[in-house]
Scaffold this motif. Sequence first.
Motif, short mmCIF file in Angstrom:
data_model
loop_
_atom_site.label_atom_id
_atom_site.label_comp_id
_atom_site.label_asym_id
_atom_site.label_seq_id
_atom_site.Cartn_x
_atom_site.Cartn_y
_atom_site.Cartn_z
N VAL A 16 -4.78 0.51 -37.17
CA VAL A 16 -3.53 0.87 -38.06
C VAL A 16 -3.77 1.87 -39.08
O VAL A 16 -4.89 1.79 -39.68
CB VAL A 16 -3.54 -0.70 -38.61
N PHE A 17 -2.79 2.71 -39.08
CA PHE A 17 -2.76 3.70 -40.25
C PHE A 17 -1.71 3.39 -41.03
O PHE A 17 -0.44 3.02 -40.62
CB PHE A 17 -2.60 5.04 -39.53
N GLY A 18 -2.00 3.37 -42.24
CA GLY A 18 -0.71 3.21 -43.35
C GLY A 18 -0.30 1.92 -43.44
O GLY A 18 -1.15 0.89 -43.14
N ARG A 19 0.92 1.55 -43.78
CA ARG A 19 1.51 0.02 -43.75
C ARG A 19 2.28 0.03 -42.73
O ARG A 19 3.09 0.72 -42.58
CB ARG A 19 2.26 0.11 -45.16
N VAL A 20 2.32 -1.19 -42.26
CA VAL A 20 2.93 -1.50 -40.80
C VAL A 20 3.55 -2.85 -41.04
O VAL A 20 2.88 -3.91 -41.55
CB VAL A 20 1.84 -1.44 -39.77
N ARG A 21 4.63 -2.95 -40.67
CA ARG A 21 5.42 -4.38 -40.79
C ARG A 21 5.93 -4.73 -39.20
O ARG A 21 5.88 -3.98 -38.40
CB ARG A 21 6.89 -4.27 -41.44
N ASN A 22 5.99 -6.03 -39.12
CA ASN A 22 6.47 -6.54 -37.85
C ASN A 22 5.20 -6.26 -36.63
O ASN A 22 5.46 -5.61 -35.55
CB ASN A 22 7.62 -6.04 -37.27
N TYR A 23 3.92 -6.50 -36.95
CA TYR A 23 2.95 -5.99 -36.22
C TYR A 23 2.51 -7.29 -35.34
O TYR A 23 2.11 -8.35 -35.96
CB TYR A 23 1.74 -5.54 -36.91
N TYR A 24 2.22 -7.18 -34.13
CA TYR A 24 1.79 -8.20 -33.29
C TYR A 24 0.41 -8.05 -32.57
O TYR A 24 0.54 -7.37 -31.58
CB TYR A 24 2.77 -8.63 -32.46
#
Length: 267
Positions: A16-24
């Motif tokens: 993961v890089f940065g800010r992630v939403r809705n990650y499964y």
Amino acid sequence: QGVRNQLVPYGTIPRVFGRVRNYYPPLAAQPYTEVWRGNDQYFRAVFLISYGPCEISRLVINNTSADKFEDIEYEVFQGRGADPRLRRFPAQVREEVISIELKQSNGWHVRTSEPNSDEIALDVAFPNGLQRISNKQITYWLEVEFEVQYRAAGATTWLAAPLSPDSRSVDLTGAGRFAVRVNSKAGLRRSVRWVLPTRGQYDVRIRRLTTDKQADAQGKDQSVTVEASYWTSLRSSRHDHPVNVENVTLLAMRVRTTEQFSGQLEQ
């Protein structure tokens, strides 16, 4: 019960890089269920979040924030030297789902654990409940007793399973025997477990000792019984960390599914 997140053995580890939403995230190990505090069913899973350290700000299950659920615990493991081992997913567990009706008249039923097992647990269920009902529609407690034995896979001598004294909601009656005694019209499940003498693969067998029909059809105080019993699960545990890759962020979760989820947990 299950979860829709994917289990991909030997697959690519996400980063993961940065800010992630809705990650499964994918599963990091095979999830499993267990029975605790009577008839409550719990689900355990561990998720592979990212290679390298990663912060988790919000956990969502079935589009609902995790803090809206009762009896949920989770922890984040970032693979650093100071991180403790996962307490919410302490071992590698393989669960075989079974559906065998246990009748005294049918004798023993046998299954084999996974290789390199350190501990075994099994579940029995009464899907229609367990009770005696009199001809006056009064309900009473009813008891069914079982016997569990094990042996090294392929050996000839069976041994009484040394069932753990912390097995909840069953009466341990000695020599690998346990009894379930309740007055309930609702389906119920009970679990017993034991630690193996050495790591290995083992045959496990169980039989019902109580007669298949305890109904009383004689005299003026006649009664019927609800007591059909099934062997529903065999779990093999290995007391190793569930993931052997370093420097990865994991999220381990334990949540009560009884009265909270129906069917699979969504991503």
